[in-house]
Design an enzyme around this catalytic site. Structure first.
Site, PDB file in Angstrom:
ATOM      1  N   ASN A   1       0.842  -1.195   0.000  1.00 20.24           N
ATOM      2  CA  ASN A   1       0.000   0.000   0.000  1.00 20.24           C
ATOM      3  C   ASN A   1       0.879   1.247   0.000  1.00 20.24           C
ATOM      4  O   ASN A   1       2.107   1.142  -0.005  1.00 20.24           O
ATOM      5  CB  ASN A   1      -0.989  -0.033   1.170  1.00 20.24           C
ATOM      6  N   ARG A   2       0.262   2.395   0.006  1.00 23.49           N
ATOM      7  CA  ARG A   2       1.004   3.635  -0.199  1.00 23.49           C
ATOM      8  C   ARG A   2       1.645   4.209   1.069  1.00 23.49           C
ATOM      9  O   ARG A   2       2.196   5.298   1.047  1.00 23.49           O
ATOM     10  CB  ARG A   2       0.083   4.695  -0.803  1.00 23.49           C
TER      11      ARG A   2
END
Ligand code: CTP
Length: 467
Positions: free
Chosen positions: A239-240
């Site tokens: 994920n970011r």
């Protein structure tokens, strides 16, 4: 482990012996055990060790003048006497023992001891012949037998006079043990920190005081970054998250005196110095790392605070391949299974609850303070539900879709929800500042927990208002 003096306020009286320099280390040891310390000095002690050193280490003005008033007009030694959970006089000179035995309150150390109802621990240090003199021995006997003070006898060894014999200040660890024993399980005398003498004033000092010590003696565990759930040895689902927010919390906790363990997932920002780093790149590894740090209900928690800033993947590939998957025109279908909700699980375990929320084991005493994060998009409506579901004390919610908030930004706009229902929406702030605001609430929750443990109720009171 939790410091043995966490939440306690200790007066450290220093008198004019050559051993006064050792009081600097004694102060460090007391603070490492979690004590908030007010240093009291006789005028002659100030000639052996600089009050500035002790002020910097204690983050408080040193009280060395019995006739001086505090800036707000209050009388320092009376305030210390009223609030102290213990007073320790180390080193105590022959002169001071004589003054104390006869109640001659010409210095702040004697005055504080006269005015306090807290236990007093006295560690004499002087030349061997001086200590052996009947006058000194009679004074020690008065302190011990009539006043009930705990005397930590001096040790034998090389003395400043060149002689060898008894008179050397006792081992500092022994003095700390005596303070811990003297307090025992007495309730905190003044649980409200406002009843203690004020901390150092002024902008620089305020920063020092805030960054310096209010988490001393605490073990803070912070998770940061995203998790990487392997598809095969080279590919993963991620994920970011960059870890910026968690790293900011770890740095702020470290600067406020905590021992910090950073459980780092996929973190792309530099890791801080002077914190212990445990690598855990998958949700499974993070769960194992946290359970390893958690301790046992009987042995007490292995940490005081858990700040779960990591973006833990909710799903992982059911069967990651051992070898790199080749490209095929047919594409690839991945089956994902749910990861455990690590925070919700820890929220249950520390309360001794099973998955259904029923009592199943011993709750942790003291119970660690738990802080969760909630990354939302569009609205924070689900945050209160997350707080309850995960049984956290504080939930930091942010809208990651908003400009300036969320992944990889240096800033964040968060709303902090407390277990009692209070909510505070903070403005857009640097992540370090957000970290400080979170830790302000963590410190308040720890203080409330420790005060409650001293005064009775089993479960720490839930915070009903965010200060
Ligand atoms: N968290 C966790 N274990 C998971 C997922 C999340 O411990 N498997 C923690 C996060 O570190 C964070 C908090 O739970 O502190 C909330 O994470 P979030 O993803 O917002 O909540 P979820 O429970 O995953 O809810 P949803 O995905 O439905 O928004």
């Amino acid at each position: 482990m939790v410091g043995r003096l966490a939440g306690r306020f200790v007066g450290l009286g220093i008198t004019g012996s050559i051993a006064a320099f050792k009081a600097v280390d004694l102060l460090r040891l007391l603070r490492a055990e979690g004590a908030d310390v007010q240093v009291l000095m006789t005028p002659s002690a100030t000639r052996f060790v600089a009050p500035l050193t002790l002020a910097a280490l204690s983050r408080r003005h040193v009280d060395a003048e019995v006739l001086d008033l505090l800036p707000d007009g209050r009388i320092g030694h009376v305030l210390t006497a009223d609030a102290a959970d213990a007073v320790v006089v180390a080193p105590a000179t022959a002169h001071w023992l004589g003054a104390m035995a006869h109640g001659l309150a010409a210095d702040v150390v004697t005055a504080t001891c006269l005015a306090t109802a807290a236990p007093v621990v006295v560690a004499p240090a002087m030349d061997g012949d001086m200590y052996a003199h009947p006058a000194t021995q009679a004074n020690v006997a008065i302190l011990r037998d009539r006043f009930g003070y705990a005397i930590v006898e001096p040790e034998s060894g090389a003395l400043a006079s060149g002689q060898l014999g008894p008179g050397r200040l006792a081992d500092l660890g022994t003095i700390v043990d005596a303070v811990v024993a003297a307090i025992g399980d007495r309730p905190v005398r003044r649980p409200d920190p406002a009843d203690r003498p004020p901390r150092l004033a002024g902008a620089a000092a305020a920063r020092l005081a805030r960054d310096g010590d209010d988490l001393a003696g605490r073990h803070v565990v912070v998770t940061a970054g995203g998790t990487a759930e392997p598809i095969d040895p080279v590919r993963f689902i991620g994920n970011r998250s960059t870890g910026t927010m968690g790293v900011a919390v770890a740095e702020a906790a470290r600067d406020r005196g905590a021992r910090v363990t950073l459980v780092a997932g996929m973190v792309t920002v530099p890791l801080p110095d002077e914190v212990e780093v445990v690598r855990a790149e998958t949700a499974t590894a993070m769960r194992e790392a946290l359970h390893g740090l958690l301790g046992t209900p009987g042995g007490g928690p292995g940490f005081d605070v858990l700040v779960m800033a990591a973006a833990v993947a909710d799903f992982r590939p059911a069967a990651p391949a051992d070898r790199k998957l080749p490209r095929t025109e047919a594409g690839l279908r991945l089956e994902l299974v749910a990861n455990p909700d690590i925070l919700a699980e820890i929220g249950r375990v520390v309360r001794g609850l099973d998955e259904a929320g029923a009592a199943a084991g011993r709750p942790f005493r003291p119970r660690p303070v738990l802080v969760g994060f909630a990354a939302e998009t569009g609205s924070l409506a689900r945050a209160a539900d997350k707080l309850a579901r995960k049984r956290v004390d504080l939930l930091v919610a942010n809208d990651v879709a908003e400009e300036g908030s969320g992944f990889g930004t240096p800033t964040n706009r968060v709303t902090i929800l407390a277990a009692g229902g209070a909510e505070e929406a903070l403005p857009l702030l640097a992540k370090r500042e957000v970290a400080e605001r979170i830790l302000d609430r963590v410190v308040a929750a720890l203080d409330a927990r420790d005060a409650a443990a001293q005064t009775g109720p089993d479960e720490p009171p839930q915070e009903t208002s965010v200060p």
